[in-house]
Design a protein around this motif. Structure first.
Motif, PDB file in Angstrom:
ATOM      1  N   GLN A 115      -2.702  -4.311  12.485  1.00 36.96           N
ATOM      2  CA  GLN A 115      -2.033  -4.446  11.202  1.00 36.96           C
ATOM      3  C   GLN A 115      -2.811  -5.497  10.421  1.00 36.96           C
ATOM      4  OE1 GLN A 115       2.061  -5.979  10.972  1.00 36.96           O
ATOM      5  NE2 GLN A 115       2.586  -3.930  10.244  1.00 36.96           N
ATOM      6  N   ARG A 167      -3.583  -7.611   6.959  1.00 35.39           N
ATOM      7  CA  ARG A 167      -2.885  -8.118   5.771  1.00 35.39           C
ATOM      8  C   ARG A 167      -3.879  -8.813   4.859  1.00 35.39           C
ATOM      9  NH1 ARG A 167       2.353  -8.963   5.607  1.00 35.39           N
ATOM     10  NH2 ARG A 167       3.664  -8.106   7.224  1.00 35.39           N
ATOM     11  N   ALA A 185      -2.485   0.300  -4.462  1.00 27.40           N
ATOM     12  CA  ALA A 185      -1.936   0.085  -3.123  1.00 27.40           C
ATOM     13  C   ALA A 185      -0.627   0.835  -2.907  1.00 27.40           C
ATOM     14  CB  ALA A 185      -1.749  -1.402  -2.867  1.00 27.40           C
ATOM     15  N   SER A 188       2.783   1.937  -1.827  1.00 27.28           N
ATOM     16  CA  SER A 188       3.768   1.500  -0.830  1.00 27.28           C
ATOM     17  C   SER A 188       3.187   0.533   0.192  1.00 27.28           C
ATOM     18  CB  SER A 188       4.353   2.716  -0.104  1.00 27.28           C
ATOM     19  OG  SER A 188       3.333   3.397   0.588  1.00 27.28           O
ATOM     20  N   ARG A 189       1.872   0.384   0.221  1.00 27.92           N
ATOM     21  CA  ARG A 189       1.255  -0.569   1.165  1.00 27.92           C
ATOM     22  C   ARG A 189       1.360  -2.001   0.673  1.00 27.92           C
ATOM     23  NH1 ARG A 189      -4.014   3.158   1.540  1.00 27.92           N
ATOM     24  NH2 ARG A 189      -3.476   3.242  -0.646  1.00 27.92           N
ATOM     25  N   THR A 229       3.426  -5.304  -0.499  1.00 28.80           N
ATOM     26  CA  THR A 229       4.737  -5.942  -0.363  1.00 28.80           C
ATOM     27  C   THR A 229       5.106  -6.605  -1.682  1.00 28.80           C
ATOM     28  OG1 THR A 229       3.845  -8.073   0.365  1.00 28.80           O
ATOM     29  CG2 THR A 229       4.311  -6.416   2.076  1.00 28.80           C
ATOM     30  N   ILE A 245      -1.189  -6.675   0.736  1.00 27.05           N
ATOM     31  CA  ILE A 245      -1.447  -5.306   1.166  1.00 27.05           C
ATOM     32  C   ILE A 245      -1.421  -5.277   2.692  1.00 27.05           C
ATOM     33  CG2 ILE A 245      -3.161  -3.474   1.286  1.00 27.05           C
ATOM     34  CD1 ILE A 245      -4.075  -4.205  -1.464  1.00 27.05           C
ATOM     35  N   VAL A 246      -0.646  -4.337   3.252  1.00 18.80           N
ATOM     36  CA  VAL A 246      -0.543  -4.179   4.697  1.00 18.80           C
ATOM     37  C   VAL A 246      -1.120  -2.815   5.065  1.00 18.80           C
ATOM     38  CG1 VAL A 246       0.996  -4.097   6.675  1.00 18.80           C
ATOM     39  CG2 VAL A 246       1.537  -5.591   4.754  1.00 18.80           C
ATOM     40  N   ILE A 247      -2.159  -2.821   5.888  1.00 22.64           N
ATOM     41  CA  ILE A 247      -2.790  -1.584   6.348  1.00 22.64           C
ATOM     42  C   ILE A 247      -2.670  -1.536   7.865  1.00 22.64           C
ATOM     43  CG2 ILE A 247      -4.968  -0.327   6.552  1.00 22.64           C
ATOM     44  CD1 ILE A 247      -5.774  -1.518   3.859  1.00 22.64           C
ATOM     45  N   THR A 248      -2.123  -0.430   8.377  1.00 26.09           N
ATOM     46  CA  THR A 248      -1.962  -0.250   9.817  1.00 26.09           C
ATOM     47  C   THR A 248      -2.874   0.868  10.286  1.00 26.09           C
ATOM     48  OG1 THR A 248       0.339  -0.917   9.610  1.00 26.09           O
ATOM     49  CG2 THR A 248      -0.294   0.159  11.655  1.00 26.09           C
ATOM     50  N   ALA A 290      -9.305  -0.089   9.866  1.00 26.57           N
ATOM     51  CA  ALA A 290      -8.421  -0.789   8.936  1.00 26.57           C
ATOM     52  C   ALA A 290      -9.238  -1.540   7.885  1.00 26.57           C
ATOM     53  CB  ALA A 290      -7.508  -1.752   9.686  1.00 26.57           C
ATOM     54  N   ARG A 327     -10.761   0.920   5.425  1.00 25.54           N
ATOM     55  CA  ARG A 327      -9.758   1.393   4.460  1.00 25.54           C
ATOM     56  C   ARG A 327      -9.518   0.367   3.363  1.00 25.54           C
ATOM     57  NH1 ARG A 327      -4.583   3.328   7.648  1.00 25.54           N
ATOM     58  NH2 ARG A 327      -5.646   4.165   9.449  1.00 25.54           N
TER      59      ARG A 327
END
Length: 140
Positions: free
Chosen positions: A38, A40, A61, A63-64, A66, A71-74, A88, A91
């Motif tokens: 994950q 961030r 971004a 929905s990725r 907050t 930005i949160v990429i999983t 990740a 991306r």
């Protein structure tokens, strides 16, 4: 330094990585290893990004992003933690590259004289076709 474009790069310390357990199949191995990543990235707090790029990045971004502007990429497709980290990061870099491209402003144009004439001619033709369908009162 992570190079985004020749003129833009971000520092590695701006990115936080945490490792979580991946979901899905994988047998007993998946229950013991944290192979998913994950990533961030704080867009609002990043000194590396120009303001216009940051605004476009937040729009891209979706929905990725907050509410705090992070930005949160999983990534969890691969079984290897290293490959998930690389994916990740790739991306994130692709997303930032996409945000660096400025959209061309639209210039309003007027229709040409010929296009106006073609439109009016087709309207007239259609009008004649429809007028031919109307029922006429019988002349006795």
């Amino acid at each position: 330094m992570i190079v985004i474009t020749p003129t833009l790069s971000i520092d590695e310390c701006e990115i936080e990585e945490s490792f979580i357990r991946a979901s899905g199949p994988g047998g007993q191995h998946v229950n013991t290893t944290s192979s998913a990543v994950q990533l961030r990235f704080n867009v609002r707090g990043s000194p590396s990004l120009p303001d216009d790029v940051a605004v476009r990045l937040m729009k891209l971004a979706g929905s990725r992003l907050t509410q705090d502007g992070v930005i949160v990429i999983t990534a969890q497709e691969h079984r290897s933690q290293l490959r998930n980290r690389e994916e990740a990061l790739a991306r994130l870099v692709a997303l930032i590259r996409q945000a660096t491209v400025r959209e061309k402003p639209r210039r309003p144009t007027k229709p040409t004289k010929a296009s106006k004439e073609r439109r009016l001619a087709s309207k007239t033709k259609r009008s004649v076709v429809k007028a031919g369908r109307r029922s006429r009162p019988d002349a006795d």
